[in-house]
Design a protein around this motif. Structure first.
Motif, PDB file in Angstrom:
ATOM      1  N   TYR A  53      -8.320  -4.580   5.985  1.00 14.06           N
ATOM      2  CA  TYR A  53      -8.522  -4.826   4.553  1.00 14.06           C
ATOM      3  C   TYR A  53      -7.615  -5.955   4.067  1.00 14.06           C
ATOM      4  O   TYR A  53      -6.847  -5.804   3.140  1.00 14.06           O
ATOM      5  N   THR A  54      -7.699  -7.104   4.656  1.00 12.91           N
ATOM      6  CA  THR A  54      -6.804  -8.212   4.298  1.00 12.91           C
ATOM      7  C   THR A  54      -7.125  -8.779   2.926  1.00 12.91           C
ATOM      8  O   THR A  54      -6.289  -9.440   2.317  1.00 12.91           O
ATOM      9  N   ASN A  55      -8.338  -8.533   2.410  1.00  5.36           N
ATOM     10  CA  ASN A  55      -8.699  -9.036   1.080  1.00  5.36           C
ATOM     11  C   ASN A  55      -8.190  -8.118  -0.021  1.00  5.36           C
ATOM     12  O   ASN A  55      -8.114  -8.537  -1.173  1.00  5.36           O
ATOM     13  N   ASN A  56      -7.890  -6.896   0.306  1.00  8.01           N
ATOM     14  CA  ASN A  56      -7.393  -5.940  -0.674  1.00  8.01           C
ATOM     15  C   ASN A  56      -5.936  -6.267  -0.997  1.00  8.01           C
ATOM     16  O   ASN A  56      -5.071  -6.220  -0.119  1.00  8.01           O
ATOM     17  N   PRO A  57      -5.583  -6.588  -2.262  1.00  6.79           N
ATOM     18  CA  PRO A  57      -4.211  -6.988  -2.599  1.00  6.79           C
ATOM     19  C   PRO A  57      -3.174  -5.871  -2.385  1.00  6.79           C
ATOM     20  O   PRO A  57      -2.043  -6.144  -2.003  1.00  6.79           O
TER      21      PRO A  57
ATOM     22  N   GLU B  86       1.471  -4.586   3.626  1.00  2.00           N
ATOM     23  CA  GLU B  86       1.742  -5.290   4.891  1.00  2.00           C
ATOM     24  C   GLU B  86       3.000  -6.138   4.794  1.00  2.00           C
ATOM     25  O   GLU B  86       3.831  -6.151   5.707  1.00  2.00           O
ATOM     26  N   LEU B  87       3.148  -6.839   3.677  1.00  2.00           N
ATOM     27  CA  LEU B  87       4.333  -7.690   3.482  1.00  2.00           C
ATOM     28  C   LEU B  87       5.609  -6.841   3.405  1.00  2.00           C
ATOM     29  O   LEU B  87       6.635  -7.210   3.974  1.00  2.00           O
TER      30      LEU B  87
END
Length: 192
Positions: A103-107, A113-114
Protein backbone atom coordinates in the motif's frame (compact mmCIF):
# COMPACT_ATOMS: atom_id res chain seq x y z
CA UNK A 1 42.09 7.85 58.32
CA UNK A 2 39.80 6.08 60.76
CA UNK A 3 36.35 4.71 59.82
CA UNK A 4 36.22 6.89 56.73
CA UNK A 5 34.51 6.49 53.37
CA UNK A 6 36.56 7.80 50.45
CA UNK A 7 36.07 7.48 46.69
CA UNK A 8 38.90 8.86 44.55
CA UNK A 9 38.64 9.33 40.79
CA UNK A 10 42.33 8.62 40.25
CA UNK A 11 45.08 8.08 42.86
CA UNK A 12 44.88 8.24 46.65
CA UNK A 13 47.89 9.15 48.83
CA UNK A 14 47.57 8.38 52.55
CA UNK A 15 50.13 9.93 54.89
CA UNK A 16 49.75 7.50 57.82
CA UNK A 17 47.27 4.64 58.20
CA UNK A 18 43.88 3.47 56.96
CA UNK A 19 41.83 1.98 59.80
CA UNK A 20 38.44 0.25 59.36
CA UNK A 21 37.57 2.39 56.34
CA UNK A 22 35.84 1.93 53.01
CA UNK A 23 38.27 3.27 50.40
CA UNK A 24 37.95 3.17 46.60
CA UNK A 25 40.45 4.60 44.10
CA UNK A 26 40.21 4.16 40.35
CA UNK A 27 43.97 3.93 39.89
CA UNK A 28 46.48 3.58 42.74
CA UNK A 29 46.51 3.77 46.53
CA UNK A 30 49.78 4.73 48.23
CA UNK A 31 50.10 4.17 51.99
CA UNK A 32 53.84 3.54 52.09
CA UNK A 33 54.51 4.73 55.64
CA UNK A 34 51.38 3.39 57.28
CA UNK A 35 49.13 0.40 57.73
CA UNK A 36 45.86 -0.81 56.27
CA UNK A 37 43.92 -2.40 59.11
CA UNK A 38 40.32 -3.55 58.79
CA UNK A 39 37.69 -2.37 56.35
CA UNK A 40 37.57 -2.69 52.59
CA UNK A 41 40.16 -1.13 50.29
CA UNK A 42 39.59 -1.12 46.52
CA UNK A 43 42.33 -0.05 44.10
CA UNK A 44 42.01 -0.10 40.32
CA UNK A 45 45.65 -0.54 39.34
CA UNK A 46 47.79 -1.08 42.43
CA UNK A 47 48.06 -0.64 46.15
CA UNK A 48 51.38 0.02 47.91
CA UNK A 49 51.41 -0.25 51.68
CA UNK A 50 53.87 -0.74 54.52
CA UNK A 51 51.69 -3.23 56.47
CA UNK A 52 48.37 -4.87 55.62
CA UNK A 53 46.38 -6.23 58.55
CA UNK A 54 47.77 -6.44 62.10
CA UNK A 55 48.99 -8.90 64.74
CA UNK A 56 45.43 -9.27 66.08
CA UNK A 57 44.42 -10.71 62.67
CA UNK A 58 41.75 -8.07 62.08
CA UNK A 59 39.69 -8.96 59.01
CA UNK A 60 40.89 -6.76 56.16
CA UNK A 61 39.66 -6.94 52.57
CA UNK A 62 41.77 -5.64 49.69
CA UNK A 63 40.21 -5.69 46.22
CA UNK A 64 42.27 -4.93 43.12
CA UNK A 65 41.30 -4.23 39.54
CA UNK A 66 37.77 -2.82 39.93
CA UNK A 67 36.51 -5.94 38.17
CA UNK A 68 33.29 -5.98 40.14
CA UNK A 69 32.34 -2.55 38.71
CA UNK A 70 33.17 -3.68 35.19
CA UNK A 71 31.15 -6.88 35.61
CA UNK A 72 28.07 -4.94 36.71
CA UNK A 73 28.42 -2.53 33.80
CA UNK A 74 29.05 -5.39 31.38
CA UNK A 75 25.92 -7.24 32.55
CA UNK A 76 23.81 -4.09 32.16
CA UNK A 77 25.13 -3.59 28.64
CA UNK A 78 24.43 -7.22 27.69
CA UNK A 79 20.85 -6.89 28.97
CA UNK A 80 20.32 -3.66 27.03
CA UNK A 81 21.85 -5.23 23.93
CA UNK A 82 19.47 -8.18 24.17
CA UNK A 83 16.46 -5.83 24.49
CA UNK A 84 17.63 -3.79 21.50
CA UNK A 85 18.13 -6.94 19.40
CA UNK A 86 14.57 -8.03 20.20
CA UNK A 87 13.31 -4.56 19.27
CA UNK A 88 15.30 -4.66 16.04
CA UNK A 89 13.81 -8.05 15.14
CA UNK A 90 10.28 -6.72 15.69
CA UNK A 91 11.01 -3.64 13.56
CA UNK A 92 12.35 -5.83 10.73
CA UNK A 93 9.24 -8.02 10.85
CA UNK A 94 7.03 -4.90 10.79
CA UNK A 95 8.98 -3.49 7.83
CA UNK A 96 8.64 -6.74 5.88
CA UNK A 97 4.87 -6.85 6.55
CA UNK A 98 4.45 -3.25 5.40
CA UNK A 99 6.36 -3.96 2.18
CA UNK A 100 4.40 -7.16 1.56
CA UNK A 101 1.07 -5.34 1.71
CA UNK A 102 2.14 -2.97 -1.05
CA UNK A 103 0.00 0.00 0.00
CA UNK A 104 2.66 2.54 -0.97
CA UNK A 105 -0.01 5.00 -2.18
CA UNK A 106 -1.74 5.04 1.19
CA UNK A 107 -0.28 8.01 3.18
CA UNK A 108 -0.87 6.39 6.60
CA UNK A 109 1.10 3.27 5.66
CA UNK A 110 3.81 5.42 4.04
CA UNK A 111 4.18 7.38 7.32
CA UNK A 112 4.27 4.10 9.27
CA UNK A 113 7.03 2.83 6.95
CA UNK A 114 9.08 5.98 7.50
CA UNK A 115 8.66 5.71 11.29
CA UNK A 116 9.72 2.06 11.15
CA UNK A 117 12.85 2.90 9.13
CA UNK A 118 13.75 5.76 11.48
CA UNK A 119 13.26 3.55 14.55
CA UNK A 120 15.43 0.88 12.94
CA UNK A 121 18.22 3.43 12.33
CA UNK A 122 18.06 4.56 15.96
CA UNK A 123 18.19 0.97 17.28
CA UNK A 124 21.16 0.17 15.01
CA UNK A 125 23.01 3.26 16.29
CA UNK A 126 22.33 2.26 19.91
CA UNK A 127 23.61 -1.27 19.20
CA UNK A 128 26.81 0.17 17.69
CA UNK A 129 27.33 2.31 20.80
CA UNK A 130 26.81 -0.68 23.12
CA UNK A 131 29.23 -2.82 21.11
CA UNK A 132 31.83 -0.04 21.37
CA UNK A 133 31.35 0.18 25.14
CA UNK A 134 31.68 -3.61 25.48
CA UNK A 135 34.92 -3.43 23.50
CA UNK A 136 36.24 -0.71 25.82
CA UNK A 137 35.32 -2.80 28.87
CA UNK A 138 37.31 -5.68 27.36
CA UNK A 139 40.37 -3.39 27.20
CA UNK A 140 39.79 -2.29 30.82
CA UNK A 141 39.63 -5.92 31.94
CA UNK A 142 42.97 -6.63 30.24
CA UNK A 143 44.51 -3.61 31.97
CA UNK A 144 43.13 -4.72 35.34
CA UNK A 145 44.89 -8.09 35.04
CA UNK A 146 48.14 -6.17 35.74
CA UNK A 147 46.91 -4.92 39.14
CA UNK A 148 49.03 -5.72 42.19
CA UNK A 149 49.40 -5.28 45.94
CA UNK A 150 52.90 -4.41 47.16
CA UNK A 151 53.54 -4.84 50.89
CA UNK A 152 56.84 -3.27 52.00
CA UNK A 153 56.87 -4.82 55.48
CA UNK A 154 54.23 -7.26 56.86
CA UNK A 155 51.21 -8.90 55.25
CA UNK A 156 49.38 -10.37 58.23
CA UNK A 157 47.00 -13.33 58.41
CA UNK A 158 43.24 -12.85 57.83
CA UNK A 159 43.78 -10.35 55.01
CA UNK A 160 41.73 -11.24 51.95
CA UNK A 161 43.17 -10.14 48.61
CA UNK A 162 40.73 -10.29 45.69
CA UNK A 163 41.04 -9.79 41.94
CA UNK A 164 37.44 -9.89 40.76
CA UNK A 165 36.12 -13.39 41.42
CA UNK A 166 39.59 -14.71 42.34
CA UNK A 167 40.52 -14.21 45.97
CA UNK A 168 42.90 -15.51 48.57
CA UNK A 169 42.81 -15.17 52.32
CA UNK A 170 46.28 -15.00 53.85
CA UNK A 171 46.71 -17.70 56.47
CA UNK A 172 50.27 -16.94 57.63
CA UNK A 173 52.24 -13.73 57.99
CA UNK A 174 54.29 -12.72 54.93
CA UNK A 175 57.09 -10.18 54.64
CA UNK A 176 58.11 -7.95 51.70
CA UNK A 177 55.74 -9.40 49.09
CA UNK A 178 53.92 -8.56 45.89
CA UNK A 179 50.47 -10.09 45.38
CA UNK A 180 49.21 -10.32 41.80
CA UNK A 181 46.94 -12.36 39.54
CA UNK A 182 48.60 -14.71 37.08
CA UNK A 183 46.85 -17.46 35.11
CA UNK A 184 43.66 -16.92 37.14
CA UNK A 185 45.50 -17.60 40.39
CA UNK A 186 46.41 -15.17 43.17
CA UNK A 187 50.20 -15.33 43.56
CA UNK A 188 52.34 -14.07 46.42
CA UNK A 189 55.93 -13.39 45.37
CA UNK A 190 58.84 -11.96 47.39
CA UNK A 191 59.93 -8.42 46.53
CA UNK A 192 63.65 -9.24 46.66
Amino acid sequence: MNQGIVHAGKDLYVENSILHSDITAREQIFCQRGHIIGGRIIGGASIEVRDAGNRMNTKTEIVLGLNYLLEEKKQQLFNTKQELNEKKEKLLILGNELKARGYTNNPKIRIMELKQKNSLLIVNKQLEDINQLLLEIGFEEDKNREASLVVRNNLYANVTVAFGKYQRTIDANQHYVKVSLKDNEVNILPLF
